[in-house]
Motif scaffolding. Structure first.
Motif, PDB file in Angstrom:
ATOM      1  N   SER A 191      30.226  59.812  31.174  1.00  0.00           N
ATOM      2  CA  SER A 191      30.367  59.287  29.784  1.00  0.00           C
ATOM      3  C   SER A 191      30.736  57.952  29.554  1.00  0.00           C
ATOM      4  N   ARG A 192      31.558  57.464  30.625  1.00  0.00           N
ATOM      5  CA  ARG A 192      31.902  55.892  30.121  1.00  0.00           C
ATOM      6  C   ARG A 192      30.595  55.020  30.653  1.00  0.00           C
ATOM      7  N   GLU A 193      29.978  55.503  31.687  1.00  0.00           N
ATOM      8  CA  GLU A 193      28.856  54.500  31.991  1.00  0.00           C
ATOM      9  C   GLU A 193      27.701  54.608  30.666  1.00  0.00           C
ATOM     10  N   SER A 208      28.706  61.811  25.376  1.00  0.00           N
ATOM     11  CA  SER A 208      30.125  61.642  25.987  1.00  0.00           C
ATOM     12  C   SER A 208      31.053  62.806  25.643  1.00  0.00           C
ATOM     13  N   LEU A 210      34.769  62.283  26.377  1.00  0.00           N
ATOM     14  CA  LEU A 210      35.800  61.502  26.873  1.00  0.00           C
ATOM     15  C   LEU A 210      37.038  61.718  25.701  1.00  0.00           C
ATOM     16  N   PRO A 221      37.289  56.294  22.133  1.00  0.00           N
ATOM     17  CA  PRO A 221      36.523  55.674  23.165  1.00  0.00           C
ATOM     18  C   PRO A 221      35.198  55.086  22.843  1.00  0.00           C
ATOM     19  N   MET A 225      34.260  51.065  22.804  1.00  0.00           N
ATOM     20  CA  MET A 225      33.186  50.370  23.620  1.00  0.00           C
ATOM     21  C   MET A 225      31.777  49.893  23.027  1.00  0.00           C
ATOM     22  N   GLY A 271      35.022  57.061  35.846  1.00  0.00           N
ATOM     23  CA  GLY A 271      34.489  56.988  34.489  1.00  0.00           C
ATOM     24  C   GLY A 271      34.041  58.328  33.924  1.00  0.00           C
ATOM     25  N   GLU A 273      34.700  62.096  32.500  1.00  0.00           N
ATOM     26  CA  GLU A 273      35.953  62.725  31.875  1.00  0.00           C
ATOM     27  C   GLU A 273      36.399  63.898  32.891  1.00  0.00           C
TER      28      GLU A 273
END
Length: 396
Positions: A191-193, A208, A210, A221, A225, A271, A273
């Motif tokens: 999700s972060r990527e 995502s 997160l 989040p 970002m 990165g 969840e």
């Protein structure tokens, strides 16, 4: 010179009817529609596509404009196709590497066709090949590299999505039935990527799940970002937790039991969840990474974790309940999560995203998600939040 289509010109391009046909079909146009746009008869278009005749230069230009391609892309040979500069979503490999090619915003992006992205039970078609030569010095963006790719098929509108939900490819079928159709490509990642790729303008949409500072998912989040803002659209809800081989599930209630029995772990990448959930559970139980064999492994998705366990390469892992059901594994829930789609502000008006918003509200997609054990599509297509544009600090 008068060509067989009846148009007059002093030169005409080399025939390549297959490209014309593929470009027309990719955009969902009939032969008559293209003929009307180019000012010729439908029979002329049929003759061009079958190779019976070549268009005049005037008609070739009209056709290229109608299909948003250059004359070289539409009628040139492989030798005349001009490589395009692309930003790579991930390292593309060396000369001749196969990639997926798409337009995001005002430029091209390329996704490598390798590893987990090369197959959906078979090879996927490539849009281009990496050309010879080192990475160019220009176009560096947060460490990402600009490469050149030679297209090997006509370009078409393609929704580029990133995220870890294996249900995302379900979008491909309804997108392909739009008029005109939109193609689909998926980059599986954490999700972060996915949010980072969206912030850099490399994908149209990021998936995502997160958890924010409290119990809400994705809004905080994503707002952090994506400084330019965007939209959060619902996709599905699921439970995430421990996935185990059924013969090992007795007596396992949580992460502390894994450590007590020395079970091997298939972990997700930093990165994700899933890894963050595991870390929270470990912290609550007072368990260190050294107490969980396999903590440093990095599976790239929920199904990959489940596949590793089913194959006997690991005993347990953190993944979604649908992934556990898909492989007939035991599941112990640890969290109820929302998987949402985050659309950066700069992409919301694009044809690709507008097509996505249409299919998210379709009964077909809702039915497909509802029939996947463990998925709840109740919020699919719902606008969850608008992410504000953050004020940038003034420069002195």
């Amino acid at each position: 010179m008068t060509t067989r289509d009846g148009s007059v010109g002093d030169e005409h391009p080399s025939g390549n009817g297959t490209r014309l046909r593929l470009a027309r079909q990719a955009r969902g146009f009939s032969q008559q529609q293209v003929a009307d746009m180019a000012g010729v008869s439908r029979q002329a278009i049929s003759a061009f596509e079958s190779g019976v005749s070549d268009p005049s230069l005037r008609v070739a230009i009209a056709l290229s404009r109608a299909l948003s391609l250059t004359v070289e892309e539409l009628f040139g040979t492989d030798d005349t196709v001009v490589p395009v500069a692309v930003r790579q979503v991930a390292p593309l490999g060396g000369q001749g590497a196969r990639v997926t090619l798409a337009v995001v915003g005002d430029g091209h992006v390329a996704l490598p066709l390798r590893g987990a992205t090369v197959t959906r039970a078979g090879f996927l078609p490539a849009g281009g090949l990496v050309t010879e030569g080192p990475v160019t010095g220009a176009g560096r963006d947060r460490g990402r590299q600009t490469r050149t790719v030679r297209p090997i098929q006509p370009s078409r509108p393609t929704l580029v999505a990133a995220g870890c939900d294996p249900a995302l490819p379900l979008l491909e079928a309804p997108l392909g039935r739009l008029d005109p159709p939109v193609a689909f490509t998926w980059w599986p990642c954490s999700s972060r990527e996915a949010l980072a790729l969206a912030a850099e303008g490399l994908v149209h949409v990021a998936g995502s799940h997160l958890r924010g500072p409290g119990t809400e998912y994705n809004i905080g989040p994503a707002a952090e970002m994506l400084p330019r803002g965007g939209e959060v659209i619902g996709f599905c809800a699921w439970r995430e937790g421990l996935v185990l081989r059924p013969d090992l599930a007795d007596g396992i209630c949580g992460v502390s039991d894994l450590a007590g029995r020395g079970l091997r772990l298939a972990n997700r990448e930093p990165g994700s969840e899933a890894r963050r959930l595991l870390d929270r559970e470990m912290a609550a139980a007072g368990i260190g990474a050294s107490q969980l064999p396999g903590y440093d492994t990095r599976a790239t998705g929920h199904l990959q974790v489940a596949a590793a366990i089913a194959a006997g390469l690991a005993d347990a892992g953190i993944a979604s309940e649908p992934a556990a059901h898909a492989y007939g594994l035991a599941f112990i829930p640890l969290a109820a999560e929302h998987f949402d789609l985050v659309i950066p502000a700069g992409q919301s008006a694009s044809r690709e995203v507008q097509g996505l918003l249409k299919v998210l509200s379709s009964a077909w997609l809702a039915g497909q998600l509802a029939n996947l054990p463990g998925y709840d599509p109740a919020r699919c297509g719902e606008r969850i939040a608008t992410l504000p544009r953050r004020q940038q600090p003034a420069t002195v």
